[in-house]
Write a protein that holds these residues in place. Structure first.
Motif, short mmCIF file in Angstrom:
data_model
loop_
_atom_site.label_atom_id
_atom_site.label_comp_id
_atom_site.label_asym_id
_atom_site.label_seq_id
_atom_site.Cartn_x
_atom_site.Cartn_y
_atom_site.Cartn_z
N ALA A 70 93.16 -55.60 56.35
CA ALA A 70 94.31 -55.06 55.62
C ALA A 70 95.09 -56.16 54.92
O ALA A 70 95.44 -56.04 53.73
N VAL A 71 95.37 -57.25 55.63
CA VAL A 71 96.11 -58.37 55.03
C VAL A 71 95.31 -58.99 53.90
O VAL A 71 95.85 -59.33 52.84
N THR A 75 96.78 -58.92 50.21
CA THR A 75 97.03 -60.24 49.64
C THR A 75 96.20 -60.46 48.38
O THR A 75 96.72 -60.96 47.37
N ALA A 76 94.92 -60.08 48.43
CA ALA A 76 94.04 -60.27 47.27
C ALA A 76 94.54 -59.50 46.05
O ALA A 76 94.47 -59.99 44.92
N ALA A 87 102.78 -61.95 48.06
CA ALA A 87 101.69 -62.22 49.02
C ALA A 87 102.26 -62.88 50.28
O ALA A 87 101.84 -62.55 51.41
N GLN A 88 103.21 -63.80 50.10
CA GLN A 88 103.82 -64.47 51.24
C GLN A 88 104.67 -63.51 52.06
O GLN A 88 104.70 -63.58 53.30
N GLY A 153 92.41 -63.39 51.90
CA GLY A 153 92.98 -62.80 50.70
C GLY A 153 93.18 -63.81 49.58
O GLY A 153 93.15 -63.47 48.40
N LEU A 154 93.38 -65.08 49.96
CA LEU A 154 93.49 -66.16 48.97
C LEU A 154 92.13 -66.60 48.47
O LEU A 154 92.04 -67.48 47.62
#
Length: 539
Positions: A70-71, A75-76, A87-88, A153-154
């Motif tokens: 999920a994160v 995030t993506a 995102a943070q 996600g990054l």
């Protein structure tokens, strides 16, 4: 050759390869430490260990397993739009969400461990000590999952892969040492010592991920300073998004895992009702959980890595409305998954018995027969897990939940009938898993066709792979039998046969064009590999 497609594919394969390599290392360490652990606590102790882990897996799924996905997805989607501040904020809210949920479940489990064990496993309360040790691990794993999901996600899978290796190393060392110390108090406490390694491994992984995050904080802060986003997401909105994303993922994963928990509960309760002793039931389940599943799950860990690597790419492409890129990634990851799952299934069916004998010095025929029957689940589980991820990444979050629920219903009925009336014992669980995973595959593929007009080309995705795998299986079997006849050593014969299997499969895939030159370019060092194959006149 489409350079953009190749670049996208190469990035997917590289990131997937990082997680796959980590998965291989983790599972190899797992196999290595399970050998002394099994020898220390015995099949009965491993049965208690396995029963405790069935409950633990459900707790992890309820509070942890969906968090990284999920994160990663949320995030993506923000990173694709260069919204680094949002995102943070997602990262911060996810930690709070995970900590509250997992902390509550951990406390309930620790306090009620004995009651849970008695209720779930037909009065076998010896599971309670191991379950109490695992309870706080749920909290640690949940927070750790947020860090993993954020880095995924990054677009960076390396921290997740490295943390998994660190976690397993500590797990192996502490598990064996603690089990050896506590076994003097009985099999139940020996099993509890084995689970202590799981807790220490999770702690070490969390510490590692925190240091990685701290080391990269400067770069993250610079990105946020350049972030042009004016409207920041409110905490209330983030929690709503997390909930909407996590709940379907949790439900799907829970149904997947609850089938295993129900298997253990049905197995222990039905066999006990028939008249079998607790020690016999636990010993038989110990073979299933610590030997059979260990070998079945090895290739599944590799294919699952591709699913994890695929999620950020599809989520980002959907956020930017790039439908062609989404379909390309679907084709690519299904193809790569079949390239791994099919030969692994054939290899496990052919060499499962000799591998069990090599690893556990178990010359009985039961583990080998179990693997021959159950090897096909590697293909079905790999494909069903992957298609569930594709549907969820494509924003059809509830569909895999419905499909999994239907499959679970069929599985329960089938398993109960076999346990109660067919006198199949542990094989009833194996046949039940085949039915469950096959139903999931059929229903998910039907949903993909109906919802996003995606149809699986079986001939293109699996045809050459299946032929090459069958040839590999025949050659491997003959090589093993020949080596046994000549050198009379199971260990050497097994290792030689496995090496030959890899070479034969790779050669036939290249010679029959089962893997194309474009696909070879996508692999790490693909240019070098293609150049070598040209020099050998294989391309």
């Amino acid at each position: 050759m489409d350079s953009s497609k190749t670049k996208t594919g190469r990035n997917l394969v590289v990131q997937g390869s990082i997680l796959a390599l980590a998965s291989i290392i983790v599972r190899l360490i797992g196999i290595v430490y399970r050998i002394p652990l099994t020898n220390i606590v015995g099949n009965e102790g491993m049965g208690y260990y396995g029963f405790a882990f069935e409950v633990y897996q459900i707790l992890v799924i309820l509070s942890t397993s969906a968090i990284p996905v999920a994160v990663s997805k949320l995030t993506a989607a923000r990173v694709a739009k260069r919204e680094y501040k949002n995102a943070q904020r997602i990262f911060r809210c996810s930690i709070i969400f995970a900590a509250v949920l997992s902390g509550t479940l951990a406390l309930i489990t620790f306090v009620g461990a004995r009651q849970i064990s008695s209720f779930m496993f037909g009065g076998i309360t010896e599971v309670a000590p191991a379950l109490r040790v695992l309870a706080p691990t749920v909290f640690v794993c949940a927070v750790m999952g947020v860090f993993r999901g954020y880095t995924q996600g990054l677009g960076n899978m390396a921290p997740t892969g490295l943390s998994q290796v660190v976690e397993q190393i500590f797990n192996a060392i502490v598990s064996v040492a603690a089990a050896a110390i506590l076994i003097s108090r009985g099999a139940a406490y020996g099993a509890a010592g084995g689970t202590m390694g799981t807790f220490m491994g999770a702690v070490s992984s969390l510490v590692f991920l925190y240091f990685v995050y701290s080391a990269n904080r400067k770069g993250l802060n610079q990105r946020m300073k350049k972030d042009p986003t004016k409207k920041l997401m409110e905490d209330k909105e983030i929690y709503r998004l997390i909930g909407l994303t996590v709940i379907p993922l949790i439900l799907t994963s829970t149904i997947y895992q609850i089938s295993s928990l129900l298997d253990s509960a049905l197995f222990s309760n039905i066999l006990k009702a028939i008249g079998y002793q607790s020690s016999f039931i636990s010993s038989l389940y110990g073979i299933y959980s610590s030997k059979y599943q260990l070998l079945i799950n090895l290739p599944l860990g590799i294919t699952s890595a591709l699913s994890v690597a695929m999620m950020p790419g599809i989520a980002g492409a959907i956020a930017l409305n790039r439908k062609d890129q989404v379909r390309e990634q679907m084709d690519m990851v299904i193809r790569m998954t079949m390239l791994i799952a099919i030969p692994c299934a054939v290899g496990v069916a052919v060499m499962g018995g000799p591998i069990m004998q090599m690893l556990f010095n178990d010359s009985t025929t039961l583990p080998g027969r179990m693997l021959i029957v159950g090897a096909v689940t590697i293909i079905f589980y790999a494909l069903s897990t992957l298609t569930s991820t594709i549907l969820q990444a494509s924003n059809h979050m509830r569909v895999p939940v419905i499909n999994a629920a239907i499959s679970l219903g069929v599985h329960i009925v089938f398993t109960v009938v076999l346990l109660a009336f067919a006198n199949l014992h542990i094989f009833a669980l194996i046949y039940g898993n085949i039915v469950f995973s096959f139903c999931m595959c059929v229903l998910n593929l039907r949903s993909l066709s109906k919802l996003i007009d995606y149809r699986l080309d079986i001939q293109k995705m699996c045809g050459a792979t299946f032929v090459a795998s069958v040839i590999m299986g025949v050659v491997t079997f003959l090589v093993y039998k020949g080596c046994i006849y000549v050198i009379h050593s199971n260990i050497l014969s097994t290792l030689i046969a496995i090496i030959i299997a890899v070479v034969v499969y790779a050669l036939f895939m290249v010679l029959t064009r089962g893997v194309t030159e474009d696909e070879l370019y996508m692999f790490p060092k693909g240019e070098t590999l293609v150049r070598i194959l040209y020099r050998m006149h294989l391309l």
